[in-house]
Design a protein around this motif. Structure first.
Motif, short mmCIF file in Angstrom:
data_model
loop_
_atom_site.label_atom_id
_atom_site.label_comp_id
_atom_site.label_asym_id
_atom_site.label_seq_id
_atom_site.Cartn_x
_atom_site.Cartn_y
_atom_site.Cartn_z
N PHE A 195 0.80 -1.22 0.00
CA PHE A 195 0.00 0.00 0.00
C PHE A 195 0.83 1.27 0.00
O PHE A 195 0.28 2.37 -0.06
N SER A 196 2.16 1.18 0.07
CA SER A 196 2.99 2.38 0.17
C SER A 196 4.31 2.16 -0.55
O SER A 196 4.86 1.06 -0.52
N PRO A 197 4.83 3.21 -1.20
CA PRO A 197 6.15 3.08 -1.83
C PRO A 197 7.27 3.08 -0.79
O PRO A 197 8.41 2.76 -1.11
N LEU A 198 6.94 3.42 0.45
CA LEU A 198 7.96 3.55 1.49
C LEU A 198 8.07 2.32 2.38
O LEU A 198 9.05 2.16 3.09
N VAL A 199 7.06 1.47 2.35
CA VAL A 199 6.99 0.36 3.31
C VAL A 199 6.80 -0.94 2.56
O VAL A 199 5.88 -1.08 1.74
N TYR A 200 7.69 -1.89 2.83
CA TYR A 200 7.48 -3.25 2.34
C TYR A 200 7.45 -4.18 3.54
O TYR A 200 8.43 -4.31 4.27
N LEU A 201 6.30 -4.79 3.77
CA LEU A 201 6.13 -5.70 4.90
C LEU A 201 6.14 -7.14 4.38
O LEU A 201 5.30 -7.51 3.56
N GLU A 202 7.08 -7.92 4.84
CA GLU A 202 7.14 -9.34 4.48
C GLU A 202 6.15 -10.08 5.36
O GLU A 202 6.36 -10.20 6.57
N PRO A 203 5.03 -10.56 4.82
CA PRO A 203 4.00 -11.19 5.67
C PRO A 203 4.55 -12.44 6.37
O PRO A 203 5.08 -13.34 5.71
N ASN A 204 4.47 -12.47 7.67
CA ASN A 204 4.89 -13.67 8.40
C ASN A 204 3.73 -14.66 8.41
O ASN A 204 2.57 -14.31 8.59
N GLN A 244 12.60 -1.94 0.85
CA GLN A 244 12.94 -0.97 1.87
C GLN A 244 12.99 -1.69 3.22
O GLN A 244 12.03 -2.36 3.61
N LEU A 245 14.11 -1.60 3.90
CA LEU A 245 14.27 -2.29 5.18
C LEU A 245 13.71 -1.42 6.29
O LEU A 245 14.14 -0.29 6.47
#
Length: 731
Positions: free
Chosen positions: A265-274, A339-340
């Motif tokens: 949902f954001s160019p700034l945040v990448y969440l790796e789904p656990n 993005q980390l």
């Protein structure tokens, strides 16, 4: 969050879903689609299991679907957060979901999105609870108020300590806070919306009505997302199916589906789904958890806004241009996906943390690994082991493969038992091994016993060298298994040679198996010394006088001789031989106890002879009519040294049994009637005739068997042998 699906709150409402167990089961059977279940889950069909029985016992916990429309994983996560932990989606659907018309899957929910009829139904349900909702617009209520409302955040913000349901919290919000324009949850960022409304030139915000009402009246129409981190362009670009199929506002899709589906949902945040997030008690998606976390940190939101501005600025363009002159490979940044954002980018650690949080102990001196607790001998032995080890409050029992916990009475009350299987089974095999390794390491266990846990063997094989540096590893081996065509398989075949170098000791309940493995692998003396035989103890205290005396004295009171048989109705135990023996001996009665555990249940079409009675599995050996019988029958095709024979010997019963693997160590020509021709019905018939035909010999052999068990299978001897093993230091 869907408050409509919460449990009924008032006493009057509660009476509407009262249903007896029998009525509930009948209603579930009517709603359940057995044909669909059998076609969808071929493993159930192959096992010959009854589809409904399988679903009720295991399937719903594995997120299997009871009929085509009901998505088990979706339904559990959406509606069962407040339900009792043993309530299946099918039970909830029958009790509440069907009457409320709840969506049964994401697709149906999406189809209903913005449906005024559905909104009216929701409002009607809430109005039935006595709420005045004249100030609530039905369409906007369903599209935005419900998805944005957070009962947990509302409870925390208001400092509500009393136990109120989600329905009650929503009612309180609508009655007292919504008319003032108070935001429904942390996903609505008031400061961000106020700034964006000013930039868009929207009408001034009326302080008496509040920002949220202003957004519903003006911001929605202007498509202003009330959260700084949601970027519509990114959402549509990263989720092309939304751009192609959804005609409404992307933020609406994000609320109704994107949050729970953990879409980008954001160019700034990448969440790796656990993977374990699906089992989280709060039912929140990782997206919702992160956005809630970010909402509580205004400085963080400012940081994200600054980052977004920087990435769009001329300054970053100039920096990258000059860097590219020095190193052309740098090129122009396209925004990437990696993005980390510690700790959100580390899904593996999040999965580990979720599993570690299941264990209430900070430290454990001993860990026992087992696959499950059903009715098998290995499951029983795990309980014996837990009872024999000192400091039960420092002992941790972990189930790694399946959730079954059928016999908690086999384990000491002070032992902590945890089921990890539901979480572990969501992970890749290599991650399961790594998680178990880290758990053992983090808990600081001094001794780790594996009692038939496949994951335990796999972890010992992969990480055994590391584990052995700081803990002592023990693995139980009982007997090999056999395929229908006679091939030897099982843990002594697959996980012995590769695991033994890392073990403090390999444990056996009989001497035959370690002798065979020593010869097969030509083990050197140093490795042979690791092979330790611990004869399993009898569970019950032996009577002072062997029961064979009572049996002989009472035989005249029986119409015909009675034999007892008990075991798993699995291929290994050869219940088919028992049936044939009964047919060959119509003058005796055979009473049996058992059920299938590992193999498919017995075909109902099999017609049992009149002189054979099959009962459900027993719980305690002394429940059986031992005194009013004439002997024990055992027909296993392969085995270690079965507990049921130890119990029979401890009670002083005469025994006829197959002479396979470890059984002759207990039962020989002096202590019973061993049958060497394991598949020969007539050989069993002859042995039974010999046993029943000579009372004096029957008493003599039963007494010798009783004495052997008393001397070799005493609980204090087992505990002493364990203590000796734990005291021996690594060489």
């Amino acid at each position: 969050m869907n408050v409509v699906a919460s449990q009924y709150d008032s006493p009057d409402d509660a009476t509407s879903n009262v249903m007896s167990d029998a009525a509930l089961r009948a209603a579930m059977a009517e709603a359940f689609d057995a044909e669909f279940y059998g076609d969808r889950y071929a493993d159930v069909t192959r096992a010959g299991a009854d589809p409904l029985e399988h679903y009720l016992a295991y399937g719903w916990q594995e997120n299997r679907n009871p009929f085509r429309e009901l998505d088990g994983a979706y339904y559990r996560k959406k509606y069962l957060g407040d339900a009792p932990p043993d309530m299946s989606p099918l039970a909830h659907y029958v009790l509440e979901g069907r009457a409320l018309g709840l969506p049964l899957n994401r697709e149906e929910e999406l189809r209903r999105f913005g449906d005024r009829d559905w909104s009216a139904l929701v409002l009607q349900f809430l109005q039935a609870s006595g709420m005045d909702l004249d100030h609530v617009d039905g369409s906007l209520f369903h599209r935005f108020v419900l998805p944005l409302f957070s009962a947990g955040a509302y409870r925390q913000r208001k400092g509500i300590i009393a136990t109120l349901s989600d329905n009650q919290l929503l009612a309180q919000y609508l009655a007292f806070d919504f008319p003032q324009g108070a935001p429904p949850g942390p996903l609505f960022d008031s400061e961000w919306y106020s700034l964006q409304a000013q930039k868009a030139g929207l009408p001034p915000i009326d302080g008496r009505r509040g920002l949220f009402l202003h957004w519903l009246e003006h911001g929605v129409a202007s498509r202003i997302a009330p959260n700084a981190l949601f970027d519509e362009a990114t959402y549509l670009a990263r989720n092309p199916d939304v751009a192609e199929q959804f005609e409404g506002w992307a933020f609406e899709h994000f609320l109704i589906c994107g949050l729970s589906e953990e879409r980008r949902f954001s160019p700034l945040v990448y969440l790796e789904p656990n993977r374990t997030r699906a089992l989280s008690p709060d039912g929140k998606s990782l997206n919702e958890t992160f956005l809630t976390w970010a909402a509580g940190r205004p400085a963080g939101a400012d940081g994200f806004a600054g980052m977004a501005a920087f990435l769009k600025s001329d300054r970053i363009t100039d920096i990258l241009h000059r860097a590219t002159i020095l190193e052309p490979k740098i090129g122009r940044s396209s925004g990437g996906r990696f993005q980390l954002l510690p700790p959100w980018q580390d899904a593996d650690y999040a999965d580990f943390r979720a599993i570690r949080d299941l264990i209430p102990l900070r430290r454990a001196k001993r860990i026992i690994l087992m696959p499950f607790c059903k009715m098998g001998g290995a499951d029983f032995l795990a309980g014996v082991l837990a009872d024999a080890l000192p400091s039960p409050d420092e002992t941790l029992v972990l189930r790694t493969d399946q959730s079954d916990w059928v016999r908690p009475d086999w384990f000491p009350q002070k032992v902590t038992s945890i089921d990890l299987s539901a979480h572990l089974n969501l992970l890749r095999p290599d991650r399961r091994r790594r998680v178990l390794y880290e758990l053992i390491r983090g808990l600081g266990a001094r001794h780790v016993y594996n009692v038939n846990s496949r994951l335990g063997f796999e972890t010992f094989e992969t990480y055994g060298a590391r584990l052995a540096r700081f803990t002592r590893l023990y693995a139980y081996y009982f007997c090999s298994d056999q395929t229908p065509d006679g091939c030897e398989v099982g843990y002594p075949v697959s996980y012995f040679a590769t695991v033994l170098p890392h073990l403090q000791a390999a444990l056996f309940d009989n001497a035959a198996l370690p002798a065979r493995l020593t010869n097969r692998f030509a083990l050197p003396a140093g490795q042979v010394n690791k092979l330790q035989v611990l004869y399993s103890p009898a569970l019950n205290t032996p009577p002072e006088t062997p029961l064979v005396h009572r049996q002989v004295e009472s035989k005249s009171g029986r119409d015909r001789p009675v034999l007892l048989w008990a075991g798993r109705l699995d291929r290994q135990k050869r219940f088919d031989l028992v049936v044939e023996i009964a047919r060959a001996m119509p003058d005796i009665e055979i009473r049996c106890w058992g059920r299938a555990v590992l193999d498919a249940p017995m075909d109902d079409s099999v017609e049992l002879p009149d002189n054979l009675v099959l009962n459900p599995a027993f719980e305690r050996f002394d429940e059986l009519p031992l005194r009013n019988s004439d002997g024990w029958l055992y027909t296993s095709a392969w085995d270690g040294l079965p507990n049921v024979l130890i119990e029979a010997g401890a009670n002083g019963l005469p025994v006829v049994a197959s002479a396979v693997d470890g059984i002759p160590e207990l039962l020989d020509e002096d202590t019973g009637w061993p049958v060497t021709e394991v598949g020969d019905v007539q050989a069993y018939v002859n042995a039974i005739r010999n046993m029943l035909g000579d009372d004096a010999e029957r008493v003599a052999r039963a007494e010798r068997l009783y004495q052997r068990v008393v001397e070799r299978h005493a609980g204090e001897l087992y505990r002493a042998r364990l203590a000796e093993l734990e005291e021996v230091e690594n060489g």
